[in-house]
Design a protein around this motif. Structure first.
Motif, short mmCIF file in Angstrom:
data_model
loop_
_atom_site.label_atom_id
_atom_site.label_comp_id
_atom_site.label_asym_id
_atom_site.label_seq_id
_atom_site.Cartn_x
_atom_site.Cartn_y
_atom_site.Cartn_z
N LEU A 88 -40.53 -10.12 22.57
CA LEU A 88 -39.82 -10.93 21.97
C LEU A 88 -40.73 -12.50 21.92
N ALA A 89 -41.09 -12.77 23.17
CA ALA A 89 -41.94 -13.99 23.34
C ALA A 89 -43.06 -13.96 22.30
N VAL A 90 -43.67 -12.80 22.05
CA VAL A 90 -44.87 -12.81 20.92
C VAL A 90 -44.43 -13.61 19.63
N GLN A 91 -43.02 -13.53 19.36
CA GLN A 91 -42.56 -14.12 18.13
C GLN A 91 -41.92 -15.48 18.31
N PHE A 92 -42.27 -16.02 19.55
CA PHE A 92 -41.90 -17.52 19.46
C PHE A 92 -42.47 -18.54 18.70
N GLY A 93 -43.55 -18.19 18.03
CA GLY A 93 -44.24 -19.08 17.40
C GLY A 93 -43.72 -19.40 15.68
N SER A 94 -43.16 -18.26 15.38
CA SER A 94 -42.50 -18.01 14.00
C SER A 94 -41.08 -17.60 13.90
N ALA A 95 -40.37 -17.37 15.16
CA ALA A 95 -39.11 -16.84 14.91
C ALA A 95 -38.11 -17.95 14.80
N GLY A 96 -36.74 -17.52 14.56
CA GLY A 96 -35.56 -18.37 14.31
C GLY A 96 -34.80 -18.42 15.35
N PRO A 97 -33.48 -18.93 15.21
CA PRO A 97 -32.52 -19.06 16.38
C PRO A 97 -32.10 -17.56 16.89
N GLY A 98 -32.01 -16.85 16.24
CA GLY A 98 -31.91 -15.21 16.75
C GLY A 98 -32.64 -14.85 17.89
N THR A 99 -34.10 -15.27 17.63
CA THR A 99 -35.16 -14.99 18.76
C THR A 99 -34.55 -15.71 19.84
N ARG A 100 -34.15 -16.84 19.98
CA ARG A 100 -33.79 -17.89 20.96
C ARG A 100 -32.58 -17.07 21.92
N THR A 101 -31.60 -16.90 21.08
CA THR A 101 -30.37 -16.32 21.40
C THR A 101 -30.69 -15.05 22.40
N ALA A 102 -31.66 -14.24 21.48
CA ALA A 102 -31.83 -12.92 22.48
C ALA A 102 -32.55 -13.09 23.57
N ALA A 103 -33.64 -14.28 23.54
CA ALA A 103 -34.51 -14.37 24.85
C ALA A 103 -33.54 -15.08 25.75
N LEU A 104 -32.63 -15.88 25.50
CA LEU A 104 -31.57 -16.60 26.20
C LEU A 104 -30.85 -15.27 27.26
N THR A 105 -30.41 -14.21 26.45
CA THR A 105 -29.48 -13.34 26.81
C THR A 105 -30.25 -12.51 27.81
N LEU A 106 -31.51 -12.09 27.37
CA LEU A 106 -32.39 -11.28 28.21
C LEU A 106 -32.74 -11.98 29.61
N SER A 107 -32.91 -13.19 29.39
CA SER A 107 -33.17 -13.94 30.76
C SER A 107 -31.85 -13.91 31.65
N ILE A 108 -30.98 -14.11 31.33
CA ILE A 108 -29.87 -14.00 32.14
C ILE A 108 -29.47 -12.53 32.53
N VAL A 109 -29.68 -11.55 31.85
CA VAL A 109 -29.67 -10.26 32.15
C VAL A 109 -30.65 -10.00 33.34
N GLU A 110 -32.01 -10.41 33.07
CA GLU A 110 -33.00 -10.31 33.89
C GLU A 110 -32.86 -10.76 35.17
N ALA A 111 -32.22 -11.97 35.34
CA ALA A 111 -31.55 -12.56 36.58
C ALA A 111 -30.47 -11.74 37.39
N LEU A 112 -29.67 -11.28 36.45
CA LEU A 112 -28.52 -10.37 37.17
C LEU A 112 -29.02 -8.98 37.62
N ILE A 113 -30.14 -8.48 36.90
CA ILE A 113 -30.89 -7.12 37.31
C ILE A 113 -31.51 -7.65 38.69
N GLY A 114 -32.25 -8.63 38.71
CA GLY A 114 -32.80 -9.25 39.82
C GLY A 114 -31.96 -9.40 41.15
N LEU A 115 -30.77 -9.60 40.84
CA LEU A 115 -29.56 -9.94 41.83
C LEU A 115 -29.35 -8.38 42.35
#
Length: 158
Positions: A88-115
């Motif tokens: 998803l980060a590959v698209q950060f240069g050209s993506a819109g708000p949906g990509t930001r929401t997906a990245a934010l959600t995945l980051s939180i899930v990543e922290a929970l999986i790390g826990l």
């Protein structure tokens, strides 16, 4: 030979634009078109995502070589969000708000999986928690919100 035998060049150069301004993309004289730059927070989140994904591949392979396929499968599950986030980060240069929401959600899930990984003594553990929280903070900030909400060529405004 003396110094006077060589041509003398100016020792300083002006940073002023030429008289009349710089031609813009439309061919008219005026200011140059402004190309928006990705904010540092978004670039940092992008780089952290790429590094975490690469580390995930290396640790998953290492788990497979040392402990076998079953542990490698557990490690792969632990890094799944990191790999999706890097894609998803590959698209950060050209993506819109949906990509930001997906990245934010995945980051939180990543922290929970790390826990969960930390409790089970599996990767990514504490690293996944820290990277997930830092990435969520970087992508969730106001600079990132403005970047992903900016007008982009080829997309309708709004």
């Amino acid at each position: 030979m003396s110094d006077s035998d060589f041509p003398q060049y100016p020792t300083h150069y002006s940073q002023q634009p030429p008289p009349g301004g710089i031609p813009s993309a439309g061919g008219r004289l005026g200011s140059a078109p402004q190309i928006p730059r990705m904010p540092g927070t978004v670039r940092a989140a992008q780089v952290i995502s790429f590094v975490m994904a690469g580390l995930g591949v290396a640790l998953t392979v290492l788990q497979g070589v040392v402990f076998g396929a079953e542990r490698a499968g557990g490690a792969a599950f632990g890094f799944l969000c990191a790999w999706i986030l890097a894609a998803l980060a590959v698209q950060f240069g050209s993506a819109g708000p949906g990509t930001r929401t997906a990245a934010l959600t995945l980051s939180i899930v990543e922290a929970l999986i790390g826990l969960g990984g930390m409790a089970a003594m599996q990767p990514p553990g504490l690293l996944g928690i820290l990277v997930g929280i830092v990435t969520a903070c970087l992508v969730g900030g106001p600079g990132a919100a403005a970047w992903f909400a900016r007008p982009r060529p080829g997309y309708p405004a709004g």
